[in-house]
Design a protein around this motif. Sequence first.
Motif, PDB file in Angstrom:
ATOM      1  N   ALA A   1       0.807  -1.218   0.000  1.00 32.43           N
ATOM      2  CA  ALA A   1       0.000   0.000   0.000  1.00 32.43           C
ATOM      3  C   ALA A   1       0.840   1.267   0.000  1.00 32.43           C
ATOM      4  CB  ALA A   1      -0.934   0.000   1.195  1.00 32.43           C
ATOM      5  N   HIS A   2       2.032   1.206   0.582  1.00 31.62           N
ATOM      6  CA  HIS A   2       2.835   2.431   0.679  1.00 31.62           C
ATOM      7  C   HIS A   2       3.977   2.487  -0.326  1.00 31.62           C
ATOM      8  CE1 HIS A   2       0.579   3.622   4.191  1.00 31.62           C
ATOM      9  NE2 HIS A   2       0.755   2.411   4.681  1.00 31.62           N
ATOM     10  N   LEU A   3       4.009   1.541  -1.254  1.00 34.21           N
ATOM     11  CA  LEU A   3       5.092   1.594  -2.248  1.00 34.21           C
ATOM     12  C   LEU A   3       5.001   2.873  -3.066  1.00 34.21           C
ATOM     13  CD1 LEU A   3       5.395  -2.055  -3.604  1.00 34.21           C
ATOM     14  CD2 LEU A   3       6.935  -0.820  -2.053  1.00 34.21           C
ATOM     15  N   ARG A   4       3.784   3.203  -3.490  1.00 29.86           N
ATOM     16  CA  ARG A   4       3.641   4.443  -4.278  1.00 29.86           C
ATOM     17  C   ARG A   4       3.894   5.660  -3.413  1.00 29.86           C
ATOM     18  NH1 ARG A   4      -1.396   4.881  -8.053  1.00 29.86           N
ATOM     19  NH2 ARG A   4      -0.349   6.849  -8.492  1.00 29.86           N
ATOM     20  N   CYS A   5       3.508   5.572  -2.149  1.00 31.48           N
ATOM     21  CA  CYS A   5       3.817   6.682  -1.237  1.00 31.48           C
ATOM     22  C   CYS A   5       5.328   6.885  -1.196  1.00 31.48           C
ATOM     23  CB  CYS A   5       3.310   6.382   0.169  1.00 31.48           C
ATOM     24  SG  CYS A   5       1.517   6.249   0.285  1.00 31.48           S
ATOM     25  N   ALA A   6       6.044   5.783  -1.087  1.00 30.80           N
ATOM     26  CA  ALA A   6       7.506   5.874  -0.993  1.00 30.80           C
ATOM     27  C   ALA A   6       8.079   6.522  -2.253  1.00 30.80           C
ATOM     28  CB  ALA A   6       8.107   4.490  -0.780  1.00 30.80           C
ATOM     29  N   SER A   7       7.532   6.149  -3.418  1.00 31.66           N
ATOM     30  CA  SER A   7       8.080   6.755  -4.637  1.00 31.66           C
ATOM     31  C   SER A   7       7.694   8.235  -4.708  1.00 31.66           C
ATOM     32  CB  SER A   7       7.620   5.989  -5.881  1.00 31.66           C
ATOM     33  OG  SER A   7       6.264   6.240  -6.124  1.00 31.66           O
ATOM     34  N   ARG A   8       6.503   8.569  -4.188  1.00 34.66           N
ATOM     35  CA  ARG A   8       6.116   9.986  -4.163  1.00 34.66           C
ATOM     36  C   ARG A   8       7.071  10.811  -3.301  1.00 34.66           C
ATOM     37  NH1 ARG A   8       1.133  11.573  -6.299  1.00 34.66           N
ATOM     38  NH2 ARG A   8       0.737  10.115  -7.973  1.00 34.66           N
ATOM     39  N   LEU A   9       7.604  10.179  -2.257  1.00 30.54           N
ATOM     40  CA  LEU A   9       8.473  10.919  -1.344  1.00 30.54           C
ATOM     41  C   LEU A   9       9.825  11.249  -1.969  1.00 30.54           C
ATOM     42  CD1 LEU A   9       7.526   9.260   2.043  1.00 30.54           C
ATOM     43  CD2 LEU A   9       7.173  11.641   1.387  1.00 30.54           C
TER      44      LEU A   9
END
Lengths: 337, 103
Positions: free
Chosen positions: B54-62
């Motif tokens: 769920a947070h993989l895209r969050c991580a790339s956004r960061l």
Amino acid sequence: MTATVHNWPILETARAQVLERGMGLTEDQLVEVLTLPDEALPQALELAHRVRLRHCGEDVEVEGIVSIKTGGCPEDCHFCSQSGLFDSPVRGVWLDIPELVKAAKETAATGATEFCIVAAVRGPDIKLMNQVKFAIDRINEEVDINIACSLGMLTQRQVDQLAGWGVHRYNHNLETARSFFPQVVTTHTYEERLGTCAMVKAAGMELCCGALLGMGESLGQRAELAAQLAALEPHEVPLNFLNPRPGTPLENQGIMDGKDALRAIAAFRLAMPKTVLRYAGGRELTLGDLGTREGLLGGINAVIVGNYLTTLGRPATADLNLLVDLNMPIRELQKTL
Amino acid sequence: MSPFPAGASPNAAGPYCGHCGQPREENAREGSPGDASHRRKDADDGGSLPPSSAHLRCASRLHLEPPRFCGHCARRLKVQVTPLGWWAACSRHGVTTYPASEP
Ligand code: SF4
Ligand SMILES: [Zn+2]
Ligand SMILES: [Zn+2]
């Protein structure tokens, strides 16, 4: 042996009209550019690049931007994470003057000649105007850089004050076509935006008036916007691509296709052969590294270096190294004074 | 090239995601595909990814934006971005700057 090159009629027209005579394409002509097939894109970009070289020169204007007041804006621009009307994670914050001066120094150290002070407001109140005046004075004492401002809609008195304080350029974007604007902003009108732009020009400041593409506008509306910007004859047009922000009404709008973005870059250059056309926000997502290079070889002649107001850009060194690679000198300060 | 090194953001070490403010581990342990009730509605995967990612895209956004939530307590951060850096302040856990220096 030479390869067969298809001659696209609109590009032949643009060669004569824009490259040779310096007259921008009309709205109808721009639709033709924006609907060119992918195989025509390299030719369109190459022509746009030649137009830029002939009418603007080979140098690239570098600018840094910083937010003096972030978040909590009463307006409802549907793309904006700084509107106080949406459930966006961006919190309100003011930048203090020492930090602002430090940011201006760091920006100047990259070779940039422009430093733009931005506030998330409908228009400035007395507190903000005083803060901006103080900031301008401190920056002028310590840093050799042109100061621009972007403080929303202005009164005539505020326009006169900013011009009197030596603000040489004012940013106020149209963002999108008049026919699409009501779907993106409901708390102020296109006419109000045009009013501020007109006052800025009349006061002798350079007008920086930009676009935000990829919000769901049609290709026709993209052409309409380019023509409306051209009619304003702005000194600079910053070109943004939507970076859908969490919590905003446009959060689920997809990211604009890279080829469409490049077609738009070529079209905007062919609409405004003599204007500073600047890469602004969203290019990292829409175009990536390769597309950034293609745009600089397709009509773009200015960049925002480093970060944006609430999001991060490519590292400054990545853009500066790319300019060295492309043999494009950074515009020097004295030329812009 | 990342604008900031892994670990520079205040979310990197804590139990909460710096981009969406949701627990990192809870999604992996408790969520089930299709059950997005524990996520903020602005979690940018739209609930479409399996909970463990769920947070993989969050991580790339960061890599393209500063953190907005404290990794330790999930409070919304006060964030200032400047041309060459940013700082993010939690009222409880203090300020993180990139590059590391005084805010
Ligand atoms: S006026 Fe500016 S800061 Fe306010 S919501 Fe619109 S774009 Fe955002
Ligand atoms: Zn997350
Ligand atoms: Zn915290």
